[in-house]
Design a protein around this motif. Structure first.
Motif, PDB file in Angstrom:
ATOM      1  N   ILE A  46     -27.707  86.875 -13.430  1.00 56.90           N
ATOM      2  CA  ILE A  46     -28.111  87.010 -12.031  1.00 56.90           C
ATOM      3  C   ILE A  46     -28.432  88.483 -11.797  1.00 56.90           C
ATOM      4  O   ILE A  46     -27.584  89.354 -12.007  1.00 56.90           O
ATOM      5  CB  ILE A  46     -26.985  86.526 -11.089  1.00 56.90           C
ATOM      6  CG1 ILE A  46     -26.694  85.052 -11.350  1.00 56.90           C
ATOM      7  CG2 ILE A  46     -27.355  86.768  -9.629  1.00 56.90           C
ATOM      8  CD1 ILE A  46     -25.458  84.520 -10.650  1.00 56.90           C
ATOM      9  N   THR A  47     -29.655  88.770 -11.364  1.00 54.73           N
ATOM     10  CA  THR A  47     -30.096  90.157 -11.242  1.00 54.73           C
ATOM     11  C   THR A  47     -29.522  90.861 -10.015  1.00 54.73           C
ATOM     12  O   THR A  47     -29.197  92.041 -10.085  1.00 54.73           O
ATOM     13  CB  THR A  47     -31.637  90.241 -11.208  1.00 54.73           C
ATOM     14  OG1 THR A  47     -32.114  89.380 -10.170  1.00 54.73           O
ATOM     15  CG2 THR A  47     -32.238  89.817 -12.534  1.00 54.73           C
ATOM     16  N   ASP A  48     -29.377  90.144  -8.907  1.00 60.62           N
ATOM     17  CA  ASP A  48     -28.843  90.762  -7.688  1.00 60.62           C
ATOM     18  C   ASP A  48     -27.334  90.980  -7.838  1.00 60.62           C
ATOM     19  O   ASP A  48     -26.581  90.038  -8.068  1.00 60.62           O
ATOM     20  CB  ASP A  48     -29.131  89.870  -6.480  1.00 60.62           C
ATOM     21  CG  ASP A  48     -28.633  90.473  -5.192  1.00 60.62           C
ATOM     22  OD1 ASP A  48     -29.226  91.472  -4.749  1.00 60.62           O
ATOM     23  OD2 ASP A  48     -27.638  89.951  -4.638  1.00 60.62           O
ATOM     24  N   GLU A  49     -26.903  92.240  -7.709  1.00 58.36           N
ATOM     25  CA  GLU A  49     -25.496  92.606  -7.943  1.00 58.36           C
ATOM     26  C   GLU A  49     -24.530  91.854  -7.029  1.00 58.36           C
ATOM     27  O   GLU A  49     -23.491  91.367  -7.474  1.00 58.36           O
ATOM     28  CB  GLU A  49     -25.332  94.124  -7.754  1.00 58.36           C
ATOM     29  CG  GLU A  49     -23.927  94.634  -8.007  1.00 58.36           C
ATOM     30  CD  GLU A  49     -23.475  94.502  -9.455  1.00 58.36           C
ATOM     31  OE1 GLU A  49     -22.269  94.254  -9.669  1.00 58.36           O
ATOM     32  OE2 GLU A  49     -24.309  94.642 -10.354  1.00 58.36           O
ATOM     33  N   ARG A  50     -24.871  91.757  -5.744  1.00 56.46           N
ATOM     34  CA  ARG A  50     -23.985  91.069  -4.788  1.00 56.46           C
ATOM     35  C   ARG A  50     -23.861  89.576  -5.120  1.00 56.46           C
ATOM     36  O   ARG A  50     -22.764  89.032  -5.153  1.00 56.46           O
ATOM     37  CB  ARG A  50     -24.512  91.272  -3.367  1.00 56.46           C
ATOM     38  CG  ARG A  50     -23.656  90.619  -2.304  1.00 56.46           C
ATOM     39  CD  ARG A  50     -24.126  91.032  -0.920  1.00 56.46           C
ATOM     40  NE  ARG A  50     -23.688  90.147   0.130  1.00 56.46           N
ATOM     41  CZ  ARG A  50     -22.474  90.145   0.654  1.00 56.46           C
ATOM     42  NH1 ARG A  50     -21.574  90.990   0.217  1.00 56.46           N
ATOM     43  NH2 ARG A  50     -22.155  89.302   1.613  1.00 56.46           N
ATOM     44  N   ASN A  51     -24.992  88.934  -5.389  1.00 60.01           N
ATOM     45  CA  ASN A  51     -24.965  87.511  -5.755  1.00 60.01           C
ATOM     46  C   ASN A  51     -24.186  87.292  -7.046  1.00 60.01           C
ATOM     47  O   ASN A  51     -23.453  86.306  -7.186  1.00 60.01           O
ATOM     48  CB  ASN A  51     -26.386  86.960  -5.904  1.00 60.01           C
ATOM     49  CG  ASN A  51     -27.083  86.786  -4.580  1.00 60.01           C
ATOM     50  OD1 ASN A  51     -26.454  86.819  -3.524  1.00 60.01           O
ATOM     51  ND2 ASN A  51     -28.398  86.617  -4.617  1.00 60.01           N
ATOM     52  N   ARG A  52     -24.354  88.221  -8.000  1.00 54.09           N
ATOM     53  CA  ARG A  52     -23.630  88.099  -9.275  1.00 54.09           C
ATOM     54  C   ARG A  52     -22.125  88.203  -9.053  1.00 54.09           C
ATOM     55  O   ARG A  52     -21.348  87.434  -9.617  1.00 54.09           O
ATOM     56  CB  ARG A  52     -24.111  89.166 -10.262  1.00 54.09           C
ATOM     57  CG  ARG A  52     -23.489  88.997 -11.639  1.00 54.09           C
ATOM     58  CD  ARG A  52     -24.143  89.826 -12.727  1.00 54.09           C
ATOM     59  NE  ARG A  52     -24.175  91.249 -12.452  1.00 54.09           N
ATOM     60  CZ  ARG A  52     -25.289  91.960 -12.295  1.00 54.09           C
ATOM     61  NH1 ARG A  52     -26.472  91.389 -12.379  1.00 54.09           N
ATOM     62  NH2 ARG A  52     -25.222  93.252 -12.059  1.00 54.09           N
ATOM     63  N   GLN A  53     -21.695  89.119  -8.176  1.00 50.86           N
ATOM     64  CA  GLN A  53     -20.261  89.290  -7.898  1.00 50.86           C
ATOM     65  C   GLN A  53     -19.689  88.068  -7.189  1.00 50.86           C
ATOM     66  O   GLN A  53     -18.599  87.595  -7.525  1.00 50.86           O
ATOM     67  CB  GLN A  53     -20.023  90.550  -7.061  1.00 50.86           C
ATOM     68  CG  GLN A  53     -18.563  90.817  -6.753  1.00 50.86           C
ATOM     69  CD  GLN A  53     -17.707  90.946  -8.011  1.00 50.86           C
ATOM     70  OE1 GLN A  53     -18.071  91.624  -8.963  1.00 50.86           O
ATOM     71  NE2 GLN A  53     -16.554  90.284  -8.025  1.00 50.86           N
ATOM     72  N   VAL A  54     -20.423  87.536  -6.215  1.00 52.44           N
ATOM     73  CA  VAL A  54     -19.969  86.340  -5.485  1.00 52.44           C
ATOM     74  C   VAL A  54     -19.863  85.160  -6.442  1.00 52.44           C
ATOM     75  O   VAL A  54     -18.872  84.424  -6.446  1.00 52.44           O
ATOM     76  CB  VAL A  54     -20.917  86.017  -4.306  1.00 52.44           C
ATOM     77  CG1 VAL A  54     -20.637  84.647  -3.717  1.00 52.44           C
ATOM     78  CG2 VAL A  54     -20.806  87.097  -3.229  1.00 52.44           C
TER      79      VAL A  54
END
Length: 147
Positions: A46-54
């Motif tokens: 997942i490229t988006d950091e926030r989405n990856r963390q969630v």
């Protein structure tokens, strides 16, 4: 005290509480779209950091929950070790982690061992679409050729 009844708003009529009409709560009829379901996602970083963390947080808990369920349902010991991309450690164990790890390091029998590549191969085989011929016919044809 007095309470409004079903009279129109412009009416100044009030009904005492003892004469108040009985009101029934009707549950709201929420429309359910039967065709809705979970989207199948592509398994890639997942490229988006926030989405990856969630996603990491939710799936980590889901994995630990599955490990708990497996340990209870099947009476087995489970040790789960996770390092995130920042090398932070997360662990779950159904019993004492040190005892499970000691058992692991001392285990010398052949055992099942899987990597990401093995899982991808297994998934690909399971999702392989069958040919237009029934499998039983293909097996019989192959057996006939071997004779």
């Amino acid at each position: 005290s007095c309470v409004h009844s079903f009279f129109p708003k412009n009416s100044n009529s009030f009904v005492p509480k003892r004469q108040q009409p009985v009101l029934f709560a009707v549950p709201s009829q929420k429309k359910r779209n039967v065709a809705m379901g979970r989207k199948k996602i592509s398994i890639q970083k997942i490229t988006d950091e926030r989405n990856r963390q969630v996603t990491f947080t939710k799936r980590k808990f889901g994995l630990m929950k599955k490990a708990y369920e497996l340990s209870v349902l099947c009476d087995c010991e489970i040790a789960l070790i996770i390092f995130n991309s920042a090398s932070k450690l997360f662990q779950y164990s159904s019993t004492d982690m040190d005892k499970i790890l000691l058992k692991y390091t001392e285990y010398s029998e052949p055992h099942e061992y899987k990597t990401n590549d093995d899982i991808v191969d297994t998934i690909a085989k399971r999702e392989h679409k069958p040919t237009s011929f029934p499998t039983s016919i293909l097996r019989r044809a192959a057996a006939a050729r071997e004779r």
